[in-house]
Design an enzyme around this catalytic site. Structure first.
Site, PDB file in Angstrom:
ATOM      1  N   GLU A 287      -3.978   7.239  -4.933  1.00 15.36           N
ATOM      2  CA  GLU A 287      -4.327   6.442  -6.242  1.00 15.36           C
ATOM      3  C   GLU A 287      -5.500   7.176  -6.782  1.00 15.36           C
ATOM      4  OE1 GLU A 287      -4.073   2.473  -5.788  1.00 15.36           O
ATOM      5  OE2 GLU A 287      -2.172   2.325  -4.838  1.00 15.36           O
TER       6      GLU A 287
ATOM      7  N   ARG B  51       0.660  -1.122   0.024  1.00 21.38           N
ATOM      8  CA  ARG B  51       0.027  -0.051  -0.130  1.00 21.38           C
ATOM      9  C   ARG B  51       0.886   1.172   0.103  1.00 21.38           C
ATOM     10  NH1 ARG B  51      -3.695  -2.939  -1.379  1.00 21.38           N
ATOM     11  NH2 ARG B  51      -5.651  -3.072  -0.184  1.00 21.38           N
TER      12      ARG B  51
ATOM     13  N   HIS C 132      -1.389  -0.350  -9.606  1.00 27.66           N
ATOM     14  CA  HIS C 132      -2.029  -1.309  -8.810  1.00 27.66           C
ATOM     15  C   HIS C 132      -2.663  -2.463  -9.449  1.00 27.66           C
ATOM     16  CE1 HIS C 132      -4.024  -1.321  -4.582  1.00 27.66           C
ATOM     17  NE2 HIS C 132      -3.588  -2.568  -4.984  1.00 27.66           N
TER      18      HIS C 132
END
Ligand code: DGY
Length: 303
Positions: free
Chosen positions: A250, A221, A268
């Site tokens: 993000e 993360r 991601h």
């Protein structure tokens, strides 16, 4: 995911929130009718959303990481929730390795070099960094961290890790602090779960402890790393490079990174293969089915 949505629709009375022109108004009018919620890292569940769903009993998270869920608020309401562990471990570890090899050997940069016509024009691609036999440091030796470590064994690497505590059943060296691990790593791979407990675990000081030839790889993360400190270290060339699949905000990627050739930037995609996403979808639905059939989730989050 389209197939998850279709499968949910076939079995449940589904209302995709993201299709509502005004989700707030929709929830204000109909929120009391929902007993289950499916979400993912991209659909945060906070106290405000829960307040709009007064009869919610179960949440199925499409993903292993549940840092987008306000766990305290969910527990306070007595709502149970599941995630999708195990089924995405291999693909996420594969992606960590793809990213690591890419940034060390300059795979994406070399590919850009060919496409730009630099090779055809007689230029030489600069020498890059050997991976095999180097020191691999892993922050977070959970399922995914372990799978990354196992792959590292195949590359003849010396493997060490940092986590909350040493683990008796692995042959890898334990470092009690992330700084000590960073100082002892040529590749520092972040595989720790996100959330308040690990926020900026890889701090400015940890990044400063990395040797100048080190690369940082993050498939966990963005919140686990002090992103501003990492960007500064990369821009000032204090470390060799980074491969990032996750970011603090993000889908925003720090502007300064876009111009750097020693940084691999991915959107991601750790678990983003057809096979794994299908397995995640199947497990998400199986959890809901089990809950509504006999009141028990298959992979509940209980910690
Ligand atoms: C996860 O499972 O937490 C991933 O980051 C999202 O697919």
């Amino acid at each position: 995911m389209r197939s998850l949505e279709a499968a949910l629709d076939a079995e449940f009375d589904l209302a995709p929130l993201w299709r509502q022109a005004d989700a707030d108004a929709f929830l204000a009018a109909q929120g009391a009718g929902f007993v289950g919620l499916v979400t993912s890292v991209w659909g945060p569940v906070d106290a405000a959303l829960l307040a709009r769903l007064p009869n919610l009993r179960v949440i199925a998270n499409f993903g292993v990481g549940y840092d987008a869920l306000d766990v305290a608020a969910i527990r306070a309401r007595g709502i149970v929730f599941s995630n999708t562990p195990d089924v995405l471990t291999d693909c996420t570890a594969d992606l960590a390795w793809a990213a690591l090899l890419d940034v060390a050997r300059g795979v994406s940069a070399a590919e850009r070099f060919v496409r730009r016509g630099d090779w055809a024009a007689g230029r030489r691609f600069p020498l890059q960094t050997r991976v095999s036999g180097k020191r691999l440091g892993i922050v977070g030796l959970g399922r995914i961290g372990r799978a990354i470590a196992r792959r590292g064994e195949g590359f003849g690497m010396r493997i060490a890790y940092h986590g909350r505590r040493p683990q008796a059943d692995v042959p890898y060296a334990y470092h009690a602090t992330p700084q000590a691990l960073a100082a002892d790593s040529d590749f520092l791979v972040i595989a720790a779960a996100g959330g308040a407990q690990t926020r900026h675990l890889v701090s400015r000081e940890v990044i400063a402890a990395l040797p100048p030839q080190a690369f940082l790889v993050n498939v966990a993360r963005g919140s686990v790393v002090d992103e501003a400190a990492l960007v500064a270290a990369l821009v000032e060339r204090r470390i060799a490079g980074a491969a990032l699949d996750v970011y603090a905000h993000e889908p925003q990627v720090p502007e300064a990174l876009l111009a750097l050739d020693n940084v691999v930037l991915l959107p991601h995609i750790g678990s983003a293969t057809r096979e794994t996403r299908q397995a995640m979808a199947d497990l998400t639905i199986a959890n809901l089915r089990a809950y509504f059939r006999d009141g028990r989730l298959l992979t509940p989050v209980t910690d």
